[in-house]
Structure formats: C-alpha cells, structure tokens
Motif scaffolding. Structure first.
Motif, PDB file in Angstrom:
ATOM      1  N   LYS A  14       0.831  -1.203   0.000  1.00  0.00           N
ATOM      2  CA  LYS A  14       0.000   0.000   0.000  1.00  0.00           C
ATOM      3  C   LYS A  14       0.870   1.259   0.000  1.00  0.00           C
ATOM      4  CE  LYS A  14      -3.794   2.260   2.344  1.00  0.00           C
ATOM      5  NZ  LYS A  14      -4.710   2.266   3.463  1.00  0.00           N
ATOM      6  N   GLU A  15       1.949   1.241   0.768  1.00  0.00           N
ATOM      7  CA  GLU A  15       2.849   2.390   0.837  1.00  0.00           C
ATOM      8  C   GLU A  15       3.497   2.678  -0.518  1.00  0.00           C
ATOM      9  OE1 GLU A  15       6.957   3.874   3.012  1.00  0.00           O
ATOM     10  OE2 GLU A  15       5.977   2.063   3.731  1.00  0.00           O
ATOM     11  N   GLU A  18       0.794   4.042  -2.969  1.00  0.00           N
ATOM     12  CA  GLU A  18       0.385   5.427  -2.708  1.00  0.00           C
ATOM     13  C   GLU A  18       1.482   6.438  -3.035  1.00  0.00           C
ATOM     14  OE1 GLU A  18      -0.871   5.293   1.376  1.00  0.00           O
ATOM     15  OE2 GLU A  18      -2.869   4.531   0.835  1.00  0.00           O
ATOM     16  N   LYS A  19       2.731   6.069  -2.822  1.00  0.00           N
ATOM     17  CA  LYS A  19       3.851   6.989  -3.044  1.00  0.00           C
ATOM     18  C   LYS A  19       4.516   6.806  -4.412  1.00  0.00           C
ATOM     19  CE  LYS A  19       4.952   7.432   1.845  1.00  0.00           C
ATOM     20  NZ  LYS A  19       6.000   7.263   2.872  1.00  0.00           N
ATOM     21  N   SER A  20       4.010   5.869  -5.224  1.00  0.00           N
ATOM     22  CA  SER A  20       4.574   5.572  -6.552  1.00  0.00           C
ATOM     23  C   SER A  20       6.079   5.324  -6.491  1.00  0.00           C
ATOM     24  CB  SER A  20       4.268   6.696  -7.542  1.00  0.00           C
ATOM     25  OG  SER A  20       2.876   6.814  -7.726  1.00  0.00           O
TER      26      SER A  20
END
Length: 70
Positions: A14-15, A18-20
C-alpha cells in the motif's frame, strides 16, 4: 547508494502504491522487472506498470519484491 527494502505485507505494498515508489521483482533469483510501480495488488497478485502500456502480473508466492529508494 540506493536503499532496498523487501516488501512482504499489504501495508508495504500500500505504501509503495500510494507513493509511486519504484520496485524490483525477482523470480527464481533472477531480476525480472526493475523500476516499475505498483498500480494494484490483491492477496495473490501484484500488478505493476513499467511503461505506458506495459503491465506486469506477478504472483506474490512465486516472486520477491523490493522497494528501491535513492
């Protein structure tokens, strides 16, 4: 020098989603993708995009995933 961190949990994926953050993917100790980003994940599959029309579908149980920063 780049920082390499293994991605193991849903929170890890997920991290990076979300941060690409670019990732590296290994299968059978061979690098099969580098620099792609996670665009979706399920409990079985990680879907990455490394180009405009280049999608990859990778099994979570058959591949190793690493975040690459720096």
């Amino acid at each position: 020098m780049p920082i390499v961190r293994p991605l193991l949990t849903d929170a890890d994926f997920k991290e990076v989603l979300e941060k690409s953050i670019p990732i590296r993917i290994f299968k059978d100790n061979h690098l099969i993708e580098s620099g792609g980003i996670v665009i979706r994940f399920t409990e079985d599959t990680i879907i990455t995009q490394s180009g405009v029309s280049s999608l990859g579908y990778h099994g979570r149980d058959s591949c190793e995933f690493f975040e690459v920063k720096g």
